[in-house]
Motif scaffolding. Structure first.
Motif, short mmCIF file in Angstrom:
data_model
loop_
_atom_site.label_atom_id
_atom_site.label_comp_id
_atom_site.label_asym_id
_atom_site.label_seq_id
_atom_site.Cartn_x
_atom_site.Cartn_y
_atom_site.Cartn_z
N PRO A 82 0.83 -1.25 -0.08
CA PRO A 82 -0.22 0.16 0.05
C PRO A 82 0.82 1.24 -0.01
CG PRO A 82 -0.11 -1.12 2.40
CD PRO A 82 0.72 -2.13 1.11
N GLY A 83 0.17 2.35 -0.10
CA GLY A 83 1.17 3.58 -0.34
C GLY A 83 1.81 4.15 0.95
N HIS A 84 1.02 3.53 2.30
CA HIS A 84 1.58 3.94 3.36
C HIS A 84 1.94 2.55 4.17
CE1 HIS A 84 1.64 8.17 2.47
NE2 HIS A 84 0.48 7.79 2.13
N PRO A 85 2.69 1.63 3.90
CA PRO A 85 2.62 0.44 4.58
C PRO A 85 3.22 0.51 6.02
CG PRO A 85 4.59 0.59 3.36
CD PRO A 85 3.74 1.91 2.99
N THR A 86 2.80 -0.58 6.82
CA THR A 86 3.40 -0.59 8.25
C THR A 86 4.68 -1.30 8.17
OG1 THR A 86 2.46 -2.74 8.57
CG2 THR A 86 1.03 -0.72 8.99
N GLN A 111 7.01 5.67 4.19
CA GLN A 111 6.35 6.27 5.07
C GLN A 111 5.06 5.84 5.39
OE1 GLN A 111 6.49 10.55 3.91
NE2 GLN A 111 8.64 10.84 4.54
N ASP A 112 4.93 5.46 6.77
CA ASP A 112 3.26 5.21 7.15
C ASP A 112 2.51 6.33 6.98
OD1 ASP A 112 3.85 6.75 9.29
OD2 ASP A 112 4.04 4.86 10.66
N GLU A 113 1.40 5.88 7.49
CA GLU A 113 0.05 7.04 7.28
C GLU A 113 0.31 8.19 8.20
OE1 GLU A 113 -2.75 4.41 10.23
OE2 GLU A 113 -3.45 4.74 8.26
N HIS A 114 1.14 7.84 9.34
CA HIS A 114 1.32 9.19 10.05
C HIS A 114 2.62 10.33 9.63
CE1 HIS A 114 -1.79 7.62 12.91
NE2 HIS A 114 -1.00 6.31 12.68
N GLY A 115 3.07 9.60 8.54
CA GLY A 115 4.29 10.53 7.85
C GLY A 115 5.65 9.93 8.61
N LYS A 116 5.59 9.01 9.33
CA LYS A 116 6.97 8.39 10.20
C LYS A 116 7.53 7.37 9.20
CE LYS A 116 8.38 6.13 14.24
NZ LYS A 116 7.82 5.42 15.53
#
Length: 521
Positions: A82-86, A111-116
């Motif tokens: 996905p675009g922001h994988p874990t 980068q995850d969904e939180h931008g980290k």
């Protein structure tokens, strides 16, 4: 023909005769060194080129295979994220990508969904972002300008690095259209071991080539230099007087031509020397025969001239005064001719090698006095010698030497003539010095030559030109020498050097004669 065993002995002797510091500059060694250098250069060049080509081929093949698999894994697995994988998703995908056939380590960054920023590593703690060169990271993150010829904004980049003494291949790229950034690390140690084995094999091959070239050079040197060594030995024998020396000729190459030329030269030299020896022998025989033939008529003529001389000296005078000068001329020339014949016979004995010593114990001072008294030279000669100086010499030949030296000094120099005797070790020195003008420098080298007369510098001599030559030969047969020089105060000085005992010469002649007879038998 030359004997092969003698050739080997001659070559061995020649090697021993060469100083050790000169042997290393021999042609044989130079051939071996040149062959070795050429072979070493060729082998090293060929090995270097072969190693470089094989190295590039091995590394390129491995590199292309690894990068191709990595690129395929990025397209198949990383692009499916996905675009922001874990982090767990990245970790799982990295482990799957590392399980490809090429077995490389994978590092995924996104980068995850939180931008980290999250990181997935197939080998936890083993392959990190710090292992990737900064220049490679910048190249991977840089977005390229999209054009008709280049439709991808990101490309795959790679670099070879060395960590802890081991070689690695590092590559990286971004998922096109958005997604994580992936890096791979592949160890090249197996390929390095293969290349090291190849290097050892090429090194061994180079060593074997060098050894083979040395053996080949040795064989070539033996093939080329053996005829040269034979030629050197033959030339040395030819120089020693063995004019029958010849070389075996085989083949049609330049060395064979050289051997043929040497044989022709040796044959021509042998023929010329034989002709010269024959002519010289004929000349000696002619002089000896002529001298013997002249002795008979000279004996009769001498008897007649003695009678005429008595008539000239008689007080009553039975000779007509008108013919008295002619009679005196006949008497003088007869004596001169008789002396010439005796000198020629003596010369032929020396040339034929038949002159022998008859030794006796001689008081040198008494011998010189007897020589001077017999020739009525007492008033013109001063003797500086102690009585009792004894020597074992041939009295007759010593008298001939003294008579010629003193007579020559009285005739060409000036009286009084001084004769001095000195002892020097085991030798006796007898100096005969006159008070004349000395000997011109251009005449000095020729005073002992046969029939030589310095007519341009001295008045006409009644001598035959053989006296000094005969004196020198008589000195030589004693093992002595005569030298001529000019005294510092004026006048010529002839120095006669003789051994005190000439007996060893007699013993040596006896041994030589026995050896010759034994060899003849």
């Amino acid at each position: 023909m030359t004997d092969p065993h003698e050739e080997r002995r001659g070559w061995a002797a020649a090697r021993k005769a060469v100083p050790s510091h000169l042997r290393f500059t021999s042609l044989r060694l130079r051939l071996v060194v040149v062959f070795g250098l050429v072979a070493l250069t060729a082998a090293v060049s060929a090995s270097g080129i072969a190693y470089w080509l094989n190295r590039e081929a091995v590394l390129t093949r491995t590199q292309d295979a690894v990068l191709h698999d990595f690129q395929q894994e990025m397209q198949n697995r990383a692009s499916a994220l996905p675009g922001h994988p874990t982090q767990d998703e990245l970790q799982h995908t990295a482990s799957q990508m590392a399980g490809s056939s090429q077995r490389f380590s994978v590092l995924l960054i996104a980068q995850d969904e939180h931008g980290k920023t999250v990181v997935g590593n197939s080998d936890l703690g083993t392959f990190t972002l710090q292992d990737v060169p900064e220049s490679l990271r910048k190249a991977v993150d840089k977005q390229q300008h999209v054009s008709s010829s280049d439709k991808d904004a990101y490309h795959l980049y790679w670099q070879r690095i060395v960590q802890h003494g081991k070689p690695y291949l590092v590559g990286g790229t971004k998922v096109i259209g958005g997604g994580p950034t992936g890096y791979m690390l592949k160890s090249l140690e197996p390929e390095a071991k293969d290349l090291n084995s190849l290097a050892w094999s090429l090194g061994i091959a180079t060593g074997l080539a060098l050894i083979g070239s040395a053996l080949l050079a040795q064989a070539a040197a033996t093939t080329v230099l053996k005829p040269v060594h034979r030629l050197g030995i033959a030339a040395r024998r030819l120089g020693e007087g063995r004019l029958d020396t010849r070389l075996r000729v085989s083949g049609t190459d330049e060395l064979a031509d050289l051997s043929r030329t040497f044989n022709r030269a040796a044959e021509s030299l042998e023929k010329k020397v034989a002709d010269m020896s024959a002519r010289e022998e004929a000349s000696r025989r002619f002089v000896a025969d002529m001298s013997h033939e002249l002795r008979t008529p000279l004996t009769a003529i001498t008897a007649v001239t003695e009678v005429l001389e008595e008539e000239l000296d008689a007080e009553t005078g039975g000779i007509d005064p008108m013919i008295e000068p002619a009679v005196r001329l006949v008497v003088s020339e007869t004596r001169r001719l008789n002396d010439l014949v005796e000198n020629l016979m003596e010369v032929t004995r020396f040339d034929a090698g038949t002159a022998r010593l008859v030794l006796d114990d001689v008081d040198i001072a008494d011998q010189i006095t007897a020589c001077i008294d017999a020739r009525a030279w007492l008033d013109a000669v001063e003797l500086d010698a102690e009585r009792g100086i004894m020597a074992r010499l041939d009295p007759r030949r010593l008298d001939v030497i003294l008579a010629n030296l003193i007579g020559n000094a009285l005739k060409h120099g000036g009286s009084p003539v001084r004769v001095r005797i000195r002892e020097e070790g085991e030798d006796l020195l007898i100096e005969v010095q006159d008070h004349g003008p000395g000997i011109p420098e251009d005449v000095l080298p020729h005073v002992f030559d046969r029939f030589y007369k310095a007519s341009a510098s001295r008045p006409r001599s009644e001598g035959s030109g053989l006296g000094l030559s005969i004196a020198l030969e008589n000195a030589h047969i004693h093992g002595g020498e005569i030298t001529a020089a000019n005294a510092s105060g004026g006048g010529a000085v002839f120095t006669l050097r003789l051994p005190r005992d000439a007996s060893p010469l007699i013993a040596e002649e006896t041994r030589d004669g026995n050896g010759t007879e034994e060899n003849a038998r």
